[in-house]
Design an enzyme around this catalytic site. Structure first.
Site, PDB file in Angstrom:
ATOM      1  N   GLU A  43     -10.334  -1.200   7.568  1.00  0.00           N
ATOM      2  CA  GLU A  43      -9.864  -0.325   8.531  1.00  0.00           C
ATOM      3  C   GLU A  43     -10.625  -0.886   9.702  1.00  0.00           C
ATOM      4  O   GLU A  43     -11.618   0.118   9.977  1.00  0.00           O
ATOM      5  CB  GLU A  43      -9.640   1.202   7.586  1.00  0.00           C
ATOM      6  CG  GLU A  43      -8.557   1.434   6.574  1.00  0.00           C
ATOM      7  CD  GLU A  43      -8.513   1.988   6.615  1.00  0.00           C
ATOM      8  OE1 GLU A  43      -9.561   3.319   7.016  1.00  0.00           O
ATOM      9  OE2 GLU A  43      -7.625   2.604   5.259  1.00  0.00           O
TER      10      GLU A  43
ATOM     11  N   GLU B   7      -3.353  -0.025   0.816  1.00  0.00           N
ATOM     12  CA  GLU B   7      -4.317   0.591   0.085  1.00  0.00           C
ATOM     13  C   GLU B   7      -2.890   1.447   0.541  1.00  0.00           C
ATOM     14  O   GLU B   7      -2.126   1.816   2.232  1.00  0.00           O
ATOM     15  CB  GLU B   7      -4.780   2.006   1.160  1.00  0.00           C
ATOM     16  CG  GLU B   7      -6.667   1.700   0.801  1.00  0.00           C
ATOM     17  CD  GLU B   7      -7.769   2.089   1.707  1.00  0.00           C
ATOM     18  OE1 GLU B   7      -7.529   3.203   1.968  1.00  0.00           O
ATOM     19  OE2 GLU B   7      -8.838   1.338   1.991  1.00  0.00           O
TER      20      GLU B   7
HETATM   21  O1  AHR Z   1      -8.537   5.601   0.165  1.00  0.00           O
HETATM   22  C1  AHR Z   1      -9.558   6.491   0.808  1.00  0.00           C
HETATM   23  C2  AHR Z   1      -9.853   5.725   1.915  1.00  0.00           C
HETATM   24  O2  AHR Z   1      -8.858   5.965   2.906  1.00  0.00           O
HETATM   25  C3  AHR Z   1     -11.015   4.212   2.416  1.00  0.00           C
HETATM   26  O3  AHR Z   1     -11.900   4.590   2.003  1.00  0.00           O
HETATM   27  C4  AHR Z   1     -10.251   4.717   3.323  1.00  0.00           C
HETATM   28  O4  AHR Z   1      -9.775   2.595   3.727  1.00  0.00           O
HETATM   29  C5  AHR Z   1      -9.010   5.087   3.723  1.00  0.00           C
HETATM   30  O5  AHR Z   1      -8.999   5.857   4.854  1.00  0.00           O
END
Ligand code: AHR
Length: 510
Positions: free
Chosen positions: A194, A315
């Site tokens: 991210e 994710e």
């Molecule tokens: O999964 C929780 C968080 O969500 C992670 O650390 C991040 O990559 C995303 O914003």
């Protein structure tokens, strides 16, 4: 005169609903070519809340049954479910993590503050050796995320060398000193996380240049994954593809992150306390994954028409408000039948786009967001999402069967979703079809047509429950789990299945 007419109408309606299925699915087994990567069934474990500490790792001196500090109950559950790949150490934590703090004798490891997740002290007792040992125990491939945000190219390249090199070098000497002679076989490496946000708030242009630089010096990493877009940031994907594909050998995958909220980030909603309005809202939001995958794939096609570079959805999952009374920085939430539907729908989407989606990692494995496992001291709960992964494991490395689904809709207060959601695959002469009935009030009858195939037996499994917000909890009998489901044997390649309301169903034909 009126009476007989209305009887006829009633008869016709009854006949229509009982004799003719509302949904129709044609499966084209002769066109099953694309392999569904087992890694679509991947998971993610970050140093966040009680995911690693307490969830996976309790230390050798714990009274909780463990192997070298890893919880035995969690190891068995993950193996049982066939976990293929595990991503670590972050997430946002990854771009604050300095790997050398997590090797060597534990009592000498420095601690740090976990700035993103509750400001707690991280003692680094779970580091590289522990992660790779855990992956060996659960028989999953490791996927390590390198630190771009606050790390250096040298630090990243030394980590790759420490883990993967068989040569004589300062890093491999250090590894041997720490008790590991042979290199580990780690294929997947993420370069940053991210980086449009918690990983350094960069522009896509700046990040892509950094990516090329980091990737150039991490030669031991066989499959390198660039930090991709947030949800529908198509410009990010465009720039990253355009800039990294100038040196195609430097990039094998690009990630995508997209979470499901009840309405939006500002209104995440409650994990268990919800009604039908929130049910349909979550399902409708999660279906947007289809558009994201399609549109990001179209951009990738422009630079990589051969589909060599994987879209890595590393994710995804439901993100609700934390459970009352828990640390807001720990992201602990319960998991209901609604989560099972969300998991089933997303996994169907990834299967159906297996030509481009090469890995996906639900967030997160234990005690964080849409977990498959929850723990409380020595107790463990398997969530409805766990059972979906277990059920869907039949798709791992199977060939995707292209399908054509005609289905009605389930609607509420202006929101509309398809009644049924499907994917299908074939492996070892078994056809597996996973079907979700999104309607919480009505069963759905579906005609499945696999003309041209002969089957001698049929079987099924189901995940459903009485209430849409049923969940499994500590200290009581499991409410939502996997049960067997009767399926009639197909006749001339045709069968009809009655999907109970709010259910995830597996039909297998041999
Ligand atoms: O999964 C929780 C968080 O969500 C992670 O650390 C991040 O990559 C995303 O914003």
């Amino acid at each position: 005169m009126n009476k007989p007419k209305s009887l006829v109408t009633i008869f016709l309606v009854l006949a229509a609903t009982t004799l003719f299925a509302q949904s129709k699915l044609s499966l084209h087994t002769d066109q099953a070519k694309t392999e569904i990567s087992k890694d679509i069934y991947g998971h993610f474990a970050e140093h966040l809340g009680r995911c690693i500490y307490g969830g996976i790792y309790v230390g050798e001196n714990s009274e909780i049954s463990n192997t070298r500090g890893f919880r035995d109950d969690v190891i068995s559950a993950l193996k049982e479910m066939d976990i293929p790949v595990l991503r670590w150490p972050g997430g946002c934590f990854g771009d604050t993590y300095h790997w050398k703090d997590g090797i060597g004798p534990r009592e000498e490891r420095p601690s740090m503050v976990n700035i993103h997740w509750g400001g707690v002290t991280e003692d680094n007792s779970f580091g590289t050796h522990e992660f790779l040992d855990f992956c060996d125990l659960i028989k999953a491939e490791p996927y390590i995320n390198l630190n771009v945000g606050s790390g250096t190219v040298q630090e990243a390249s030394e980590w790759v060398e420490y883990v993967t090199s068989g040569n004589i070098s300062p890093m491999t000497d250090l590894r041997k000193k720490n008790g590991r002679d042979e290199p580990w076989n780690v294929k997947f490496w993420g370069i940053g996380n991210e980086n449009w946000g918690c990983g350094g708030n960069m522009t896509p242009e700046y990040y892509s240049d950094l990516y090329n630089r980091f990737s150039s010096y991490c030669g031991g990493a066989k499959y390198k994954i660039a930090g991709g877009p947030n949800v529908d940031d198509y410009n990010w994907m465009e720039v990253v593809m355009q800039k990294t594909m100038r040196h195609p050998h430097l990039v094998q995958g690009v990630s995508l992150h997209s979470y499901t909220f009840t309405t939006a980030w500002e209104d995440k909603g409650h994990a268990t306390d919800f009604g039908e309005k929130e049910w349909i809202s979550v399902l409708s939001n999660t279906l947007k994954m289809e558009t994201l995958v399609k549109r990001h794939s179209t951009i990738m096609d422009k630079y990589d028409p051969a589909k060599r570079v994987g879209l890595i959805v590393d994710e995804w999952g439901n993100w609700f408000n934390v459970e009352e009374g828990t640390n807001p920085g720990f992201l602990y939430q319960q998991n209901t039948l609604r989560d099972a539907l969300v998991a089933g729908i997303n996994l169907n989407i990834f299967n159906n786009h297996a030509d481009r989606v090469k890995m996906a990692n639900i967030a997160q494995t234990v005690n964080v967001l849409q977990s498959i496992i929850l723990t409380k001291e020595d107790e463990m709960v398997l969530t409805p999402t766990y059972y979906v992964f277990k059920m869907y494991s039949v798709h791992q490395n199977a060939k995707l069967i292209p399908s054509n689904l005609k289905t009605g809709t389930y609607e509420l207060e202006g929101k509309k979703v398809p009644a049924v959601h499907v994917s299908a695959s074939t492996k070892d002469n078994v056809v597996s079809v996973t079907l979700c009935n999104l309607n919480p009030n009505k069963s759905e009858s579906i005609d499945i047509d696999i003309t041209g195939e002969e089957f001698s037996s049929a079987s099924g499994q189901i995940i459903t429950s009485e209430k849409m917000n049923d969940f499994n909890d500590f200290g009581r009998k499991e409410t939502v789990n996997l049960k067997s489901f009767d399926v009639a044997k197909p006749k001339d390649g045709k069968l009809t299945v009655e999907l109970p309301s709010k259910s995830v169903v597996l039909v297998q034909l041999k």
